[in-house]
Write a protein that holds these residues in place. Structure first.
Motif, PDB file in Angstrom:
ATOM      1  N   LEU A  65      -0.044   7.538  -4.137  1.00  0.00           N
ATOM      2  CA  LEU A  65       0.562   6.501  -3.313  1.00  0.00           C
ATOM      3  C   LEU A  65       2.002   6.854  -2.944  1.00  0.00           C
ATOM      4  O   LEU A  65       2.518   6.415  -1.918  1.00  0.00           O
ATOM      5  N   ILE A 119     -14.073   5.327   3.340  1.00  0.00           N
ATOM      6  CA  ILE A 119     -13.064   4.306   3.065  1.00  0.00           C
ATOM      7  C   ILE A 119     -13.696   3.168   2.282  1.00  0.00           C
ATOM      8  O   ILE A 119     -14.839   2.785   2.542  1.00  0.00           O
ATOM      9  N   PHE A 144      -2.879   2.256  -6.506  1.00  0.00           N
ATOM     10  CA  PHE A 144      -3.406   1.568  -5.343  1.00  0.00           C
ATOM     11  C   PHE A 144      -4.431   0.522  -5.763  1.00  0.00           C
ATOM     12  O   PHE A 144      -4.842   0.449  -6.916  1.00  0.00           O
ATOM     13  N   ARG A 183     -10.367   9.747  -4.836  1.00  0.00           N
ATOM     14  CA  ARG A 183      -9.269   9.960  -3.889  1.00  0.00           C
ATOM     15  C   ARG A 183      -8.500  11.226  -4.255  1.00  0.00           C
ATOM     16  O   ARG A 183      -8.115  12.011  -3.387  1.00  0.00           O
ATOM     17  N   ASN A 227      -4.192   8.962   4.419  1.00  0.00           N
ATOM     18  CA  ASN A 227      -3.924   8.552   3.039  1.00  0.00           C
ATOM     19  C   ASN A 227      -3.520   7.089   2.877  1.00  0.00           C
ATOM     20  O   ASN A 227      -2.874   6.725   1.897  1.00  0.00           O
ATOM     21  N   TYR A 228      -3.903   6.224   3.830  1.00  0.00           N
ATOM     22  CA  TYR A 228      -3.517   4.817   3.682  1.00  0.00           C
ATOM     23  C   TYR A 228      -4.122   4.216   2.416  1.00  0.00           C
ATOM     24  O   TYR A 228      -5.294   4.453   2.095  1.00  0.00           O
ATOM     25  N   ALA A 229      -3.337   3.437   1.714  1.00  0.00           N
ATOM     26  CA  ALA A 229      -3.829   2.727   0.527  1.00  0.00           C
ATOM     27  C   ALA A 229      -2.975   1.495   0.296  1.00  0.00           C
ATOM     28  O   ALA A 229      -1.748   1.555   0.362  1.00  0.00           O
ATOM     29  N   LYS A 230      -3.632   0.374   0.032  1.00  0.00           N
ATOM     30  CA  LYS A 230      -2.919  -0.844  -0.349  1.00  0.00           C
ATOM     31  C   LYS A 230      -2.492  -0.702  -1.809  1.00  0.00           C
ATOM     32  O   LYS A 230      -3.282  -0.294  -2.662  1.00  0.00           O
ATOM     33  N   GLU A 231      -1.249  -1.035  -2.071  1.00  0.00           N
ATOM     34  CA  GLU A 231      -0.752  -0.968  -3.442  1.00  0.00           C
ATOM     35  C   GLU A 231      -1.349  -2.099  -4.274  1.00  0.00           C
ATOM     36  O   GLU A 231      -1.513  -3.223  -3.798  1.00  0.00           O
ATOM     37  N   LEU A 272      -8.660   1.165   1.119  1.00  0.00           N
ATOM     38  CA  LEU A 272      -8.266   2.388   0.435  1.00  0.00           C
ATOM     39  C   LEU A 272      -8.974   3.567   1.086  1.00  0.00           C
ATOM     40  O   LEU A 272     -10.206   3.607   1.122  1.00  0.00           O
ATOM     41  N   ASN A 302      -4.387   5.929   9.768  1.00  0.00           N
ATOM     42  CA  ASN A 302      -3.361   5.321   8.917  1.00  0.00           C
ATOM     43  C   ASN A 302      -2.646   4.205   9.677  1.00  0.00           C
ATOM     44  O   ASN A 302      -2.400   3.118   9.138  1.00  0.00           O
ATOM     45  N   LYS A 332      -9.880   6.135  -8.189  1.00  0.00           N
ATOM     46  CA  LYS A 332      -8.703   6.974  -8.358  1.00  0.00           C
ATOM     47  C   LYS A 332      -9.088   8.446  -8.393  1.00  0.00           C
ATOM     48  O   LYS A 332      -8.446   9.287  -7.772  1.00  0.00           O
TER      49      LYS A 332
END
Length: 770
Positions: A372, A560, A463, A207, A445-449, A549, A522, A204
């Motif tokens: 996010l 990444i 994320f 990022r 800024n792609y991130a899986k929640e 992430l 992304n 966290k």
């Protein structure tokens, strides 16, 4: 409206008119062009003349600029046909990210051109009626539709010639010397700032720190634009800690750049103990050298930045570094010890037993909780605007600047100074209905929640965490970290285009690189099925790689994290997508490194390990990947293009050997996965393959000085045969019946790959008690 703004607006309006005329030859624009005085009009006319913007220049189909990149000393023979940009608007109206526009092998058909023209006409009818002087909207329209069309020359995009013409026209305003400045900037120490933190909340915090530095770069740009009185068209490139801006070459402007550099470095020295430094230089040259010598000036500006970085904070008094100060209990995250004890507080306010951290680290951690959801960022002098997700504040030269993060555009005050919309290409958001001075901010800024539910209902959604990544990994419960960047990027910009090394084309290269790393990565992560090219080899077809992430992605590099197997597969997706995106030009390649670790392994060390793997890949002649402690060309990992990736001397030595049907690393992993050979067989196969690799490596130790001698090559490519024959004899019958597998594994071409094959199989089957 200032003279600079009027000049830039007229140039952009004229580019919009060209776009409209291409779409409909009989079109009547629903706005009047910005009226300029004699001096302003002369600046525009002079700039247009420099770039060949004439009355008879036409908008047309855009050929791929990457086709012109050549880093060899000899002229490259055209082995492939000219490629073209597809007629595709950059659009995310119905999805989060735009689709990747892979090049075409032939010009778009008349039907495709007709459909694209109809799309342009439809958008113009909706948005131009009352927005003829809305600079933000016009620029976005130009970027959406003018990025895939040429103007004048076939490989010069309409958007690039419009932006550079506007930039030079502004630089020529009230400039009797006819000299312009290339302002270059570089935030150095980024890796030290981002990675040198402890493990609690590391993903966290990392990022957030990379995002924070994007805003620092943006603030440097904003202050330069404000004080130099420039519109955003004068930004050639900004992102990833780097910036290039055009301005007038006056002594006053040079002093402004110097003052901004000093002010920012005073702040960086005070708030971040000098971990981050702003190198900022202003290079002056005659405007007549824009056409033929701009690449030389670009290169010189970059060299000047290196001089500044070698003398960090040299403009500051020595007393600032040697003055006595009290030392206190250090922050447990960044380890700084100059913070008073009462100012150290729990890093995570929702967990009272969290480690004590300084205010900067706490703000980074809190920021990471909200990234996010960020859709818009408001820059303002006012700290007490309507409350958004979070606020970041900079105090530079006694002036406080605040960046407010918002989830919903409707929450933004109408009197906001500047609004940055994150990855938002929807034209309706740029109509000034709710706010003005709006610009597009590209962000990887792609991130899986996260699927984990917080026990505290007030804690914002976040994320995916490292623990979740490892649980979702196939086989071994491991997390991976991937670092990649473009090979020889400096050389590409310095000499890659040869005689075509013009400002417009360099701006086009910068823009297209930024699009890939800040926009299309992304897209590749969020919607792989749509954005994977049918021309690449997929390790696991039809799989979506969601458990990822993006810690950082921008400019020309990335960092990444994710489930180990998804990171490995995503690395190959990125490489092949990038190569396809750039027309498979042999001089435009990527190198990368991957570390695979337990979730308790310190993240800063994992970042270091992946960085070292990347450096090893660079040392392998570039265009390579470091993985599993091994370094090979990407094609050797993938097993494509057969033997072409091998060293010339090796190919000559093995020339008498038959080429194997299976070559490289992944084809063997894939074949064994398909065979489903069982845990015990797999365990024995992996053990014997590793023993064979170890025997090879030990025998090769004595050939360190001359690894290409006959004896060394014989050891490398033939020592394996007895052990491999023994290994194959103990595989199940269905595998032995696979003649391709059996003969290819024994083939000397595959001898170097045993350790990598065994490690990959072992990790994939770890969950099966292997």
């Amino acid at each position: 409206m200032t003279s600079s703004e009027k000049v830039a607006l007229q140039v952009v309006q004229q580019a919009i008119a060209l776009l409209a005329k291409w779409a409909d030859d009989q079109v009547q624009l629903p706005f009047e062009f910005q009226v300029l005085n004699e001096n302003e009009q002369k600046a525009v006319n002079d700039a247009k003349k420099l770039f060949g913007w004439t009355e008879d220049a036409k908008v047309g189909i855009l050929s791929l600029l990457f086709d012109s990149v050549n880093l060899s000393d000899e002229s490259r023979k055209k082995t492939t046909q000219q490629k073209y940009h597809p007629l595709k608007a950059i659009n995310n109206d119905d999805k989060e990210y735009p689709d990747i526009p892979y090049p075409l092998n032939s010009e778009p058909s008349p039907e495709q051109q007709k459909a694209f023209k109809a799309e342009i006409n439809n958008e113009f009818a909706k948005y131009l009626q009352h927005n003829g002087k809305n600079f933000s909207l016009l620029m976005l329209i130009l970027e959406k539709f003018g990025s895939c069309l040429s103007f004048g020359e076939s490989d010069v995009a309409l958007v690039d010639i419009a932006r550079t013409t506007a930039a030079v026209a502004v630089a020529l305003l009230n400039n009797p010397t006819q000299e312009i400045s290339l302002i270059a900037g570089d935030l150095s120490g980024i890796q030290k700032f981002i990675y040198s933190i402890s493990s609690e909340g590391a993903l966290k915090s990392l990022r957030a720190r990379s995002f924070y530095l994007e805003l620092v770069t943006e603030e440097v740009v904003q202050q330069l634009l404000e004080q130099l009185k420039l519109p955003r068209t004068n930004i050639i490139y900004a992102g990833g800690g780097n910036l290039y801006i055009l301005a007038s070459g006056t002594a006053e402007n040079q002093n402004i750049v110097k003052n901004i550099r000093q002010q920012f470095n005073e702040w960086l020295l005070k708030d971040f103990q000098g971990k981050v430094f702003l190198a900022l230089d202003c290079l002056k040259f005659p405007v007549t050298e824009l056409k033929d010598k701009f690449a030389e000036h670009w290169s010189n500006a970059t060299k000047n930045l290196a001089v500044h970085k070698s003398r960090k904070f040299a403009e500051h008094e020595i007393s600032e570094f040697i003055a006595p100060r009290y030392s206190h209990e250090p922050c447990r995250i960044c380890h700084r010890d100059d913070v008073e004890p009462e100012k150290l507080k729990p890093l995570n306010k929702y967990e009272p037993d969290s480690v004590l951290a300084c205010v900067n680290c706490r703000s980074m951690f809190d920021l990471g909780s909200h990234l996010l959801d960020v859709k818009a960022i408001v820059r303002s002098n006012n700290k007490s605007v309507r409350k958004g997700l979070s606020t970041l504040s900079f105090k530079i030269n006694s002036r406080e600047i605040h960046y407010h993060l918002f989830k919903n555009l409707g929450e933004i005050n109408t009197d906001s100074d500047i609004v940055l919309l994150v990855n938002d290409w929807q034209l309706e958001h740029y109509q000034f209905k709710n706010f003005q001075n709006v610009s597009l901010l590209l962000l990887g800024n792609y991130a899986k929640e996260s699927e984990e539910k917080s026990e505290n209902s007030e804690e914002p959604r976040g994320f995916i965490r490292a623990g979740e990544m490892s649980e979702k990994a196939k086989g071994a419960n491991r997390v991976s970290y991937l670092r990649m960047d473009v090979d020889r990027l400096g050389q590409i910009f310095a000499k890659g285009l040869g005689k075509k090394q013009t400002l417009t084309r360099l701006a086009g290269l910068s823009r297209q690189m930024s699009y890939f790393f800040k926009v299309y990565l992304n897209s590749l992560a969020a919607d792989r099925k749509t954005n994977i090219s049918d021309k690449i080899k997929q390790l696991t077809p039809d799989n979506q790689r969601l458990n990822l992430l993006f810690i950082y992605a921008g400019g020309d590099d990335l960092f990444i994290s994710g489930a180990w197997n998804e990171i490995v597969e995503f690395a190959f997706d990125i490489y092949q997508s990038f190569r396809t995106y750039t027309g498979n030009n042999e001089d435009v390649t990527l190198s990368g490194g991957i570390s695979i670790d337990d979730i308790k392994f310190p993240l800063y060390q994992a970042a270091k390990n992946s960085g070292e793997a990347e450096e090893s890949a660079k040392g392998n002649g570039r265009d390579s990947l470091g993985l599993f402690g091994q370094v090979f060309k990407w094609n050797e990992w993938l097993g494509i293009e057969n033997i072409n990736s091998l060293d010339v001397d090796v190919k000559k030595y093995l020339d008498s050997e038959a080429k194997p049907n299976l070559f490289g690393i992944f084809p063997f992993v894939e074949r064994l996965e398909q065979q489903d050979i069982g845990v015990n067989y797999a365990r024995n196969f992996v053990r014997n393959l590793l023993i064979t690799a170890q025997i090879q490596e030990q025998a090769l130790e004595k050939f360190k000085e001359n690894k290409k001698s006959e004896e060394a090559l014989g050891t490398r490519y033939y020592l394996h045969l007895p052990k491999i024959a023994y290994t194959l004899a103990r595989l199940p019958q269905n595998v032995l019946q696979d003649s391709d597998f059996r003969t290819s594994l024994k083939n000397p071409y595959n001898a170097p790959y045993f350790r990598a094959i065994a490690t990959w199989i072992e990790l994939l089957n770890r969950g099966s008690s292997l």
